[in-house]
Design an enzyme around this catalytic site. Structure first.
Site, PDB file in Angstrom:
ATOM      1  N   LYS A 103       6.159  -6.023   3.771  1.00  0.00           N
ATOM      2  CA  LYS A 103       4.730  -5.988   3.401  1.00  0.00           C
ATOM      3  C   LYS A 103       4.435  -7.117   2.419  1.00  0.00           C
ATOM      4  CE  LYS A 103       1.387  -2.557   1.597  1.00  0.00           C
ATOM      5  NZ  LYS A 103       1.263  -1.203   1.034  1.00  0.00           N
ATOM      6  N   SER A 115      -2.113   1.653   3.268  1.00  0.00           N
ATOM      7  CA  SER A 115      -2.343   0.224   3.226  1.00  0.00           C
ATOM      8  C   SER A 115      -1.226  -0.581   3.905  1.00  0.00           C
ATOM      9  CB  SER A 115      -2.476  -0.245   1.784  1.00  0.00           C
ATOM     10  OG  SER A 115      -1.302   0.051   1.057  1.00  0.00           O
ATOM     11  N   SER A 125       0.406   5.344   1.454  1.00  0.00           N
ATOM     12  CA  SER A 125       0.302   4.080   2.174  1.00  0.00           C
ATOM     13  C   SER A 125       1.450   3.732   3.103  1.00  0.00           C
ATOM     14  CB  SER A 125       0.116   2.930   1.179  1.00  0.00           C
ATOM     15  OG  SER A 125      -1.146   3.049   0.575  1.00  0.00           O
TER      16      SER A 125
END
Lengths: 486, 356
Positions: free
Chosen positions: A80, A159, A183
């Site tokens: 990420k 997210s 997330s």
């Protein structure tokens, strides 16, 4: 009862330990190919160039030939884009850091690299980790590889949507995300993959650009438990560079057989608004555990009803503090101003997206002198009571694990999201935030689908029972495979 | 044995805002106007002599070295993703300072973030200890000559607390026209903030307190505490009141870097406040700075412009818990310090007396 339907585009079974040498080059090549073919899903913010990847694959080859395999030799992974990667842009999905190139690796990154993992790209995310759909990125939204029966474009969840999608699309067997209020677990549920949030402090946050420091937890996506476990072993463990890193080892194994297991169903999670497919999936899971011989017990976590509010107060307060450093002076985006104050406000107004600004303002409010007592301090008190609720449940009532839905629905379409006011999006986190607030290990297990869209089951365990939880998930995986093939 | 908690002592805010009673001590020695009494409290910031910064392994450098922004650790310029790790030596220094003033060394203390935006504050907040400092209470005794200069009177100045906190970077506004230069070499350096109760009654007492504090700090090796080198700086809180009446509204004058300036600032403030009140004016809580050129103070901020620091317990730092036995060991090593210090300081005083 719903049958399990999982779409796996790339069957990667022989993963790491005993992969034959040229497998590394093959694997990486497949990874790159899949990455190229799914470009329109907007999964990656930075795709590491093929030449670099093939060079790494070659040296993995060489090591394998000499029998010097490291624990994750040649394994393609995606990270990420809020984890610092040395010499590669780390943008947090924000204009503010769109040109930020760290000079160091996050601990998670260096531990993966040290064991031979090959990072094939930095994945897209909601800006600074703030969002539940991965639609709020400076780099544009992530599109889920799961099309569903309607063949429409659905969100990947957030997210960590890019990392979830990278695994679901078969680009990598494992991806790293971060879970602050859900997330990792929420996008895992939407994309039909495993998504694990370890106990807070078990995986170092050094190099994870923070959203909410007391909640952020690096997490792992995968399509099978064995890979997830391998990666967890590599990245977890004390790090002296992170003062919140836990030093206690958690070597306990799951000793109880299923027949002695007590599985808790918290009654406060059984809210009115759960849609029928989600409820059916939950029922199905409960039944499955029952079939496996576990005892199903109703339990109570009274503070659940305040958890969402407490979470947002604490997260936004910490976010407003953590994002104070972005002023354009030393790194990142800078917009000129005639005075210091002007420069700061121009830089921050233009560098941050709307949701980030919204959260900073709310965070400033709850920390202001007049509001501190009634909001932040109260929220922390609720948090402590919630921890006590879970303690009572796990310790006093002898519950081994809790199971609940992960998400309130399947992945919405982009169209469906258009008219939803921003604060309504927060409700998506209602099942995931309790484990975040209490620092408990939790994971989403792909359980079923509805109209072609995945539904995840959430497992929650007592603090530091990460290994036990993974072993339970392994048991589940095997028992469900057996059912599938019988 | 660690001295017991002095929990009966009012907190600093209570003393200043809510207390209606006035402490009475031996009569003041040299008030300018006998109709008014002066009340002074000080906050002293002292640089700790340490190899590393308070929360990073970044190397400390002398503030006078001209090597700006070279060799700064990632954490000290708030590089995204970096985290604080406390410097054990700095904690040891704080403990020794606490023991030397007879304060209560807290085995459990916490860190808070104090937020404001300024170019030399890279994180947009300073890490300090507001709610639960490492040392509470304590006192420093000072000796002043009696009016007839024939002997001394003793006075004990109580402390509120001693806390650990970060220093900011340095701003230079005079080097380039229309621009400010920022040097982060100092950012994150460890500071001790020593807060006194409003027990001081004159500029002389305040000067004596600061000198005594400097000697103490030098003696135990905390710091060289040379004000002119910026190793120690002082904020003063000054108020006036008529005898028998509650404490007046105070003003704060910040960043004084010499004892002489402290004395001048106090004298100026007292006169300013007396003049204002005697001419029917009203005082306001305000922040001021000292003008070196003419010895006056000017306002920077009024109560309305007061900064809301949005204090937040620092979520990157768990509470600091001191290992049992560590404080006792340090106490044993440093015992006898206070006694030696008294003798050394006393002889300094007599020297000054001769000079007078």
């Amino acid at each position: 009862k719903l049958g399990l339907k999982m779409r796996v585009s790339l069957p990667l079974k022989n993963l790491h330990h005993h992969a034959t040498p040229h497998r590394h080059i093959e694997r990486v090549r497949e990874s790159i190919k899949q990455r190229d073919q799914t470009k329109d899903l907007n999964i990656f913010i930075t795709a590491i160039p093929s030449e670099d990847l093939m060079a790494l694959a070659s040296s993995s080859n060489e090591r394998s030939k000499l029998g010097k395999d490291r624990r994750l030799e040649g394994m393609p992974v995606a990270i990420k884009d809020n984890f610092c990667t040395k010499d590669w842009k780390t943008s947090c999905g924000s204009k503010m850091l769109n040109e930020f190139i760290p000079t160091y690796d996050a601990t998670v990154v260096s531990r993966l690299k040290d064991e031979g993992a090959i990072i094939i790209g930095k994945t897209n995310l909601d800006e600074f980790g703030m969002g539940s759909n991965s639609t709020l990125s400076f780099a544009g939204p992530v599109v889920s590889p799961i099309k569903g029966d309607d063949k429409a474009d659905h969100v990947a969840g957030g997210s960590s949507g890019g990392s979830a999608a990278a695994v679901a699309a078969g680009i990598v067997p494992v991806a790293i995300g971060s879970d602050t209020g859900g997330s990792v677990r929420l996008p895992a549920s939407y994309c039909g993959v495993y998504g694990m949030k370890p106990s807070y402090g078990v995986v170092s946050r050094y190099g994870l650009i923070p959203y909410a420091s007391s909640l952020d937890t690096p997490g792992i996506f995968s399509r099978d438990i064995a890979s997830l476990e391998s990666v967890f072993e590599v990245i977890s463990g004390h790090d002296a560079r992170d003062s919140t890193s836990v030093s206690s080892s958690q070597s306990d194994d799951l000793e109880k057989p299923m027949s002695k297991m007590r599985i808790g169903i918290p009654k406060e999670f059984n809210v009115q608004g759960i849609s029928a497919p989600i409820r059916d999936s939950w029922q199905d899971a409960i039944y499955h555990f029952h079939q496996m011989g576990a005892e199903i017990v109703t339990t109570s976590i009274p503070q659940t009803r305040y958890a969402l509010a407490a979470y947002y107060i604490i997260a936004l307060a910490e976010a407003s503090s953590n994002l104070s450093k972005y002023d354009g002076l030393r790194y990142g985006f800078r917009q000129h101003g005639d005075t210091l104050k002007e420069m700061y406000s121009n830089t921050r107004s233009q560098g941050f997206g709307d949701e980030v600004k919204r959260r900073i303002l709310l965070g400033n409010f709850v920390l202001s002198r007049k509001s501190y007592e009634s909001y932040y301090k109260k929220a922390q008190q609720i948090r402590r009571l919630l921890v006590e609720d879970f303690d009572r449940c796990f310790r006093n009532d002898g519950i081994d694990f809790i199971i609940t839905p992960t998400a309130t629905s399947t992945a919405p379409t982009f169209d469906a999201l258009k008219d939803v006011p921003p604060s309504d999006v927060y409700i998506n986190d209602v099942f995931t935030v309790p484990a975040s607030l209490a620092g408990l290990p939790a994971m989403s297990i792909p359980w079923s689908t509805w109209k072609g869209l995945p539904i995840g089951l959430q497992l929650m365990g007592p603090r530091l029972a990460d290994r036990k939880m993974l072993q339970l998930a392994h048991l589940l995986e095997r028992s469900r495979d057996q059912i599938k093939h019988s | 044995r660690v001295p017991p908690r002095q929990s009966f002592l009012p907190q600093r805010s209570t003393c200043w805002h809510r207390s209606q009673t006035r402490r009475s001590f031996s009569s003041a020695n040299d008030q300018p106007s006998s109709q008014w009494e002066t009340v002074i409290g000080v906050e002293v910031h002292v640089q700790i002599a340490s190899d590393s910064k308070l929360f990073s392994g970044g190397k400390m450098r002398s503030s006078i070295e001209m090597d700006p922004n070279n060799n700064i650790s990632l954490f000290d310029i708030s590089t995204p993703g970096t985290l604080p790790v406390i410097n054990k030596k700095a904690v040891e220094v704080a403990i020794c300072a606490g023991l030397a003033v007879g304060g209560s060394v807290e085995s459990w203390s916490t860190f808070d973030r104090k937020h404001y935006f300024y170019a030399d504050l890279p994180a947009g907040y300073q890490i300090t200890q507001k709610d639960n400092p490492i040392v509470k209470g304590g006192s420093i005794s000072i000796s002043l000559p009696t009016p007839d200069k024939k002997s001394f009177r003793e006075k004990s100045v109580r402390l509120v607390q001693i806390q650990l906190e970060q220093d900011s970077g340095k701003s230079l506004h005079e080097h380039l026209p229309g621009k400010s230069l920022i040097d982060f070499a100092r950012a994150g350096s460890p500071l001790l903030e020593i807060v006194s109760q409003p027990d001081l009654r004159s500029a002389d007492e305040t000067a004596e307190f600061l000198r005594k504090l400097q000697h103490l700090l030098q003696h135990i090796g905390v710091s060289r505490a040379r004000m002119e080198e910026g190793e120690m700086r002082c904020d003063i809180n000054v108020s006036i009141n008529r005898p028998g009446e509650p404490m007046g509204i105070r003003s704060e004058t910040k960043n004084l870097n010499s004892i002489r300036f402290v004395q001048k600032a106090i004298e100026y403030e007292v006169n300013r406040q007396i003049n204002l009140l005697e001419n029917g004016g009203k005082l306001e809580r305000e922040t001021r700075y000292f003008n070196v050129k003419d010895g006056t103070t000017s306002r920077t901020r009024s109560k309305e412009d007061e900064v809301d620091y949005r204090f937040l317990p620092d979520p990157d730092l768990p509470p600091l818990q001191l290992e049992s036995g560590w404080v006792e060991d340090l106490a044993k090593k440093n015992s006898g310090t206070a006694g030696c210090l008294e003798k050394a300081h006393r002889s300094n005083i007599s020297f000054i007396r001769i000079r007078c």
